[in-house]
Design an enzyme around this catalytic site. Structure first.
Site, PDB file in Angstrom:
ATOM      1  CG  LEU A  17      -1.850  -1.229   1.370  1.00 50.46           C
ATOM      2  CD1 LEU A  17      -2.808  -1.042   2.548  1.00 50.46           C
ATOM      3  CD2 LEU A  17      -2.617  -1.502   0.089  1.00 50.46           C
ATOM      4  CG  ASP A  59      12.717   0.490  13.534  1.00 47.12           C
ATOM      5  OD1 ASP A  59      11.481   0.664  13.535  1.00 47.12           O
ATOM      6  OD2 ASP A  59      13.302  -0.295  14.305  1.00 47.12           O
ATOM      7  CB  SER A 149      -6.712  -3.560   9.569  1.00 45.04           C
ATOM      8  OG  SER A 149      -7.330  -4.793   9.254  1.00 45.04           O
ATOM      9  CE1 TYR A 162      -2.308  -5.770  11.142  1.00 47.64           C
ATOM     10  CE2 TYR A 162      -4.522  -6.632  10.790  1.00 47.64           C
ATOM     11  CZ  TYR A 162      -3.453  -5.858  10.361  1.00 47.64           C
ATOM     12  OH  TYR A 162      -3.525  -5.181   9.173  1.00 47.64           O
ATOM     13  CE  LYS A 166      -2.788  -2.290  11.119  1.00 42.48           C
ATOM     14  NZ  LYS A 166      -1.916  -1.246  10.537  1.00 42.48           N
TER      15      LYS A 166
HETATM   16  N1  LIG Z   1      -2.719  -6.102   2.753  1.00 45.13           N
HETATM   17  C1  LIG Z   1      -3.884  -6.094   3.382  1.00 45.13           C
HETATM   18  O1  LIG Z   1      -4.813  -6.850   3.063  1.00 45.13           O
HETATM   19  C2  LIG Z   1      -4.113  -5.098   4.510  1.00 45.13           C
HETATM   20  C3  LIG Z   1      -5.397  -5.018   5.042  1.00 45.13           C
HETATM   21  C4  LIG Z   1      -5.635  -4.124   6.081  1.00 45.13           C
HETATM   22  C5  LIG Z   1      -4.609  -3.336   6.562  1.00 45.13           C
HETATM   23  N2  LIG Z   1      -3.372  -3.440   6.040  1.00 45.13           N
HETATM   24  C6  LIG Z   1      -2.326  -2.587   6.619  1.00 45.13           C
HETATM   25  O2  LIG Z   1      -1.755  -1.807   5.601  1.00 45.13           O
HETATM   26  C7  LIG Z   1      -0.397  -1.510   5.906  1.00 45.13           C
HETATM   27  C8  LIG Z   1       0.470  -1.878   4.716  1.00 45.13           C
HETATM   28  O3  LIG Z   1       0.306  -3.259   4.467  1.00 45.13           O
HETATM   29  P1  LIG Z   1       0.836  -3.967   3.137  1.00 45.13           P
HETATM   30  O4  LIG Z   1      -0.146  -5.012   2.794  1.00 45.13           O
HETATM   31  O5  LIG Z   1       1.221  -2.937   2.146  1.00 45.13           O
HETATM   32  O6  LIG Z   1       2.092  -4.729   3.739  1.00 45.13           O
HETATM   33  P2  LIG Z   1       3.600  -4.876   3.204  1.00 45.13           P
HETATM   34  O7  LIG Z   1       4.199  -5.916   4.062  1.00 45.13           O
HETATM   35  O8  LIG Z   1       3.583  -5.059   1.713  1.00 45.13           O
HETATM   36  O9  LIG Z   1       4.236  -3.448   3.543  1.00 45.13           O
HETATM   37  C9  LIG Z   1       4.517  -3.037   4.846  1.00 45.13           C
HETATM   38  C10 LIG Z   1       5.896  -2.420   4.850  1.00 45.13           C
HETATM   39  O10 LIG Z   1       6.159  -1.930   6.174  1.00 45.13           O
HETATM   40  C11 LIG Z   1       7.546  -2.082   6.395  1.00 45.13           C
HETATM   41  N3  LIG Z   1       7.841  -2.052   7.815  1.00 45.13           N
HETATM   42  C12 LIG Z   1       7.552  -2.989   8.770  1.00 45.13           C
HETATM   43  N4  LIG Z   1       8.027  -2.602   9.950  1.00 45.13           N
HETATM   44  C13 LIG Z   1       8.656  -1.406   9.787  1.00 45.13           C
HETATM   45  C14 LIG Z   1       9.340  -0.504  10.641  1.00 45.13           C
HETATM   46  N5  LIG Z   1       9.505  -0.767  11.949  1.00 45.13           N
HETATM   47  N6  LIG Z   1       9.831   0.642  10.111  1.00 45.13           N
HETATM   48  C15 LIG Z   1       9.673   0.919   8.812  1.00 45.13           C
HETATM   49  N7  LIG Z   1       9.046   0.094   7.940  1.00 45.13           N
HETATM   50  C16 LIG Z   1       8.529  -1.047   8.420  1.00 45.13           C
HETATM   51  C17 LIG Z   1       7.891  -3.430   5.767  1.00 45.13           C
HETATM   52  O11 LIG Z   1       9.272  -3.540   5.500  1.00 45.13           O
HETATM   53  C18 LIG Z   1       7.020  -3.409   4.513  1.00 45.13           C
HETATM   54  O12 LIG Z   1       7.733  -2.968   3.367  1.00 45.13           O
HETATM   55  C19 LIG Z   1      -0.081  -2.291   7.178  1.00 45.13           C
HETATM   56  O13 LIG Z   1      -0.184  -1.420   8.281  1.00 45.13           O
HETATM   57  C20 LIG Z   1      -1.155  -3.356   7.222  1.00 45.13           C
HETATM   58  O14 LIG Z   1      -1.442  -3.746   8.547  1.00 45.13           O
HETATM   59  C21 LIG Z   1      -3.098  -4.302   5.019  1.00 45.13           C
END
Ligand SMILES: NC(=O)c1ccc[n+]([C@@H]2O[C@H](COP(=O)([O-])OP(=O)(O)OC[C@H]3O[C@@H](n4cnc5c(N)ncnc54)[C@H](O)[C@@H]3O)[C@@H](O)[C@H]2O)c1
Length: 256
Positions: A17, A59, A149, A162, A166
């Site tokens: 995202l 981070d 989420s 989780y 959220k």
């Molecule tokens: N994919 C889904 O279906 C979904 C649904 C609801 C919510 N979300 C939320 O959306 C957000 C993005 O999810 P996504 O699906 O793109 O996941 P993703 O794993 O593709 O991307 C998340 C990114 O966050 C980075 N990250 C993790 N810990 C970190 C830290 N301490 N410092 C800096 N970067 C860090 C990771 O390296 C990764 O690149 C998340 O918060 C996730 O909980 C995703």
């Protein structure tokens, strides 16, 4: 807020995202600083997006590193107009699992990254946004968009950590918006449903199809671009503030 020519920070910008959001904002003429722990993917993104983007390994939970990061933004760009918090993790575990009880360290890690990390970025970003000198015709200094989420509302079995994290992101949206209103900074949160990010694309096609069928309409996974488009709308629509928007095709998650 007009996106063109403005400066945005996107966390989790190397993947999913966050990557879609950075791509969208650069496409609209913004300057985007992507931060993530994944250096390899982040550098690939920077190469793909070109001169209007830069990747910084960071981070989001690191108090000192985040402080220095924002000092550098101020020096280099002189302003910050938007923050999109997408960095997060989503492990699942049962309280009473086959291999024993839920690990407390894992619970704390999820809260630390998803809640403290988000808040850590918000506090420094807000401080920099508050210094922005409004130009003629402008109403707002900054906009902060967080990612929760649907698990904040219907956490599934195994999602105690989780869902708690959220839920916290959802709950902090209104008090932050209320407080930052006097600086002309808006705060919004998006609660996505099931998104077609690398995490889900790694699953077998039949599992992805089955998940998609659970969505009333459209019966498919959401595209990251649809998330990015909503972020763009939130930036552009000044009257959106202090609210959580579900982006979920009307799905309501079942217990498991
Ligand atoms: N994919 C889904 O279906 C979904 C649904 C609801 C919510 N979300 C939320 O959306 C957000 C993005 O999810 P996504 O699906 O793109 O996941 P993703 O794993 O593709 O991307 C998340 C990114 O966050 C980075 N990250 C993790 N810990 C970190 C830290 N301490 N410092 C800096 N970067 C860090 C990771 O390296 C990764 O690149 C998340 O918060 C996730 O909980 C995703």
């Amino acid at each position: 807020m007009k996106i063109q020519g403005k400066v945005f920070v996107v966390t989790g910008g190397a993947s999913g995202l966050g990557a879609a959001t950075a791509t969208y904002l650069v496409g609209q003429g913004a300057q985007v600083i992507m931060v993530d722990m994944n250096q390899e993917l982040g550098q690939e993104m920077q190469q793909r997006l070109g001169e209007h983007s830069v990747f910084v390994k960071l981070d989001v939970t690191d108090e000192h590193a985040v402080k220095v990061f924002f000092e550098n933004i101020e020096q280099q760009y002189g302003q910050l107009n938007g923050l999109v918090n997408c960095a997060g993790i989503a492990p699942s575990a049962k309280v009473l699992g086959r291999d024993g009880i839920h690990d407390l360290g894992m619970f704390q890690k999820v809260l630390n990254i998803n809640v403290s990390g988000t808040f850590n970025m918000i506090r420094f970003a807000a401080s920099l946004m508050a210094k922005y000198q409004l130009q003629a015709g402008e109403e707002e200094r900054g906009v902060i968009v967080n990612t929760a989420s649907v698990a904040a509302f219907e956490g599934q079995l195994g999602q105690a950590a989780y869902a708690a994290s959220k839920g916290a992101v959802v709950s902090m949206t209104l008090p932050l918006a209320r407080e930052l209103a006097r600086e002309a900074i808006r705060v919004m949160t998006i609660a996505p449903g099931i998104m077609e990010t690398p995490m889900l694309k790694a699953m077998p096609q039949n599992v992805q199809d089955a998940l998609g069928q659970m969505v009333p309409f459209p019966s498919r996974l959401a595209k990251p671009e649809e998330f990015a488009h909503l972020v763009g709308h939130i930036f552009e629509n000044t009257y959106l503030n202090g609210e959580v928007i579900r982006l979920d095709g009307a799905i309501r998650m079942q217990p498991k």
